[in-house]
Motif scaffolding. Structure first.
Motif, PDB file in Angstrom:
ATOM      1  N   SER A   1      26.104 -24.336 -10.624  1.00  0.00           N
ATOM      2  CA  SER A   1      28.121 -24.839 -10.050  1.00  0.00           C
ATOM      3  C   SER A   1      28.327 -23.350  -9.500  1.00  0.00           C
ATOM      4  O   SER A   1      27.657 -22.366  -9.909  1.00  0.00           O
ATOM      5  N   CYS A   2      29.083 -23.603  -8.890  1.00  0.00           N
ATOM      6  CA  CYS A   2      29.297 -21.835  -7.875  1.00  0.00           C
ATOM      7  C   CYS A   2      31.315 -22.023  -8.109  1.00  0.00           C
ATOM      8  O   CYS A   2      31.589 -23.100  -7.842  1.00  0.00           O
ATOM      9  N   PHE A   3      31.458 -21.154  -8.848  1.00  0.00           N
ATOM     10  CA  PHE A   3      33.023 -20.985  -8.202  1.00  0.00           C
ATOM     11  C   PHE A   3      33.588 -19.953  -7.653  1.00  0.00           C
ATOM     12  O   PHE A   3      32.560 -18.668  -7.607  1.00  0.00           O
ATOM     13  N   ARG A   4      34.583 -20.040  -7.345  1.00  0.00           N
ATOM     14  CA  ARG A   4      35.102 -18.425  -6.523  1.00  0.00           C
ATOM     15  C   ARG A   4      35.588 -17.302  -7.222  1.00  0.00           C
ATOM     16  O   ARG A   4      36.993 -18.028  -8.124  1.00  0.00           O
ATOM     17  N   VAL A   5      35.349 -15.914  -7.098  1.00  0.00           N
ATOM     18  CA  VAL A   5      36.482 -15.543  -7.534  1.00  0.00           C
ATOM     19  C   VAL A   5      36.439 -14.345  -6.572  1.00  0.00           C
ATOM     20  O   VAL A   5      36.171 -13.519  -6.423  1.00  0.00           O
TER      21      VAL A   5
END
Length: 125
Positions: A91-95
């Motif tokens: 999965s991918c998430f933004r920081v």
């Protein structure tokens, strides 16, 4: 315009297959498996993607950090990450402006349970 793009891809593929008697491997590869378990096994068939999963099992990484471990182009890393993400294995998430990728352990559970069931079936014979 969209129909032209599809026709321009299909025609050479059919022509090459006709001329050289090849099976439609590349054309068939464009079709995605419907079963999520099939998608996961298909994605795991590539050594680079398996190595990416091993890296992400240790800790989450950005695409740039992952690319630093391999001697392939950033575009190739992006391609492998997108396939892993579509299969649900990561999965991918933004920081801020960075995308951080991490391993999806729930998706791996499905693979583990299937393999465990296969192994139990073998032991019962």
């Amino acid at each position: 315009m969209g129909a032209f793009a599809i026709d321009s891809y299909i025609r050479p593929c059919k022509l090459v297959n006709f001329l050289f008697g090849l099976k439609q491997r590349r054309c068939a590869m464009m079709k995605e498996p419907k079963n999520t378990l099939d998608k996961k096994f298909q994605v795991l068939s590539n050594r680079t993607r398996r190595e990416i999963l091993m890296r992400l099992n240790q800790e989450s990484h950005s695409a740039g950090e992952i690319a630093g471990y391999f001697q392939i182009t950033p575009a190739s890393i992006s391609y492998h990450l997108s396939l892993l993400q579509k299969s649900g294995l990561i999965s991918c998430f933004r920081v801020e402006r960075r995308r951080i990728y991490r391993l999806n352990h729930d998706a791996l559970d499905e693979l583990y349970l299937w393999l465990q069931n296969l192994y139990k079936t073998k032991l019962n014979k």
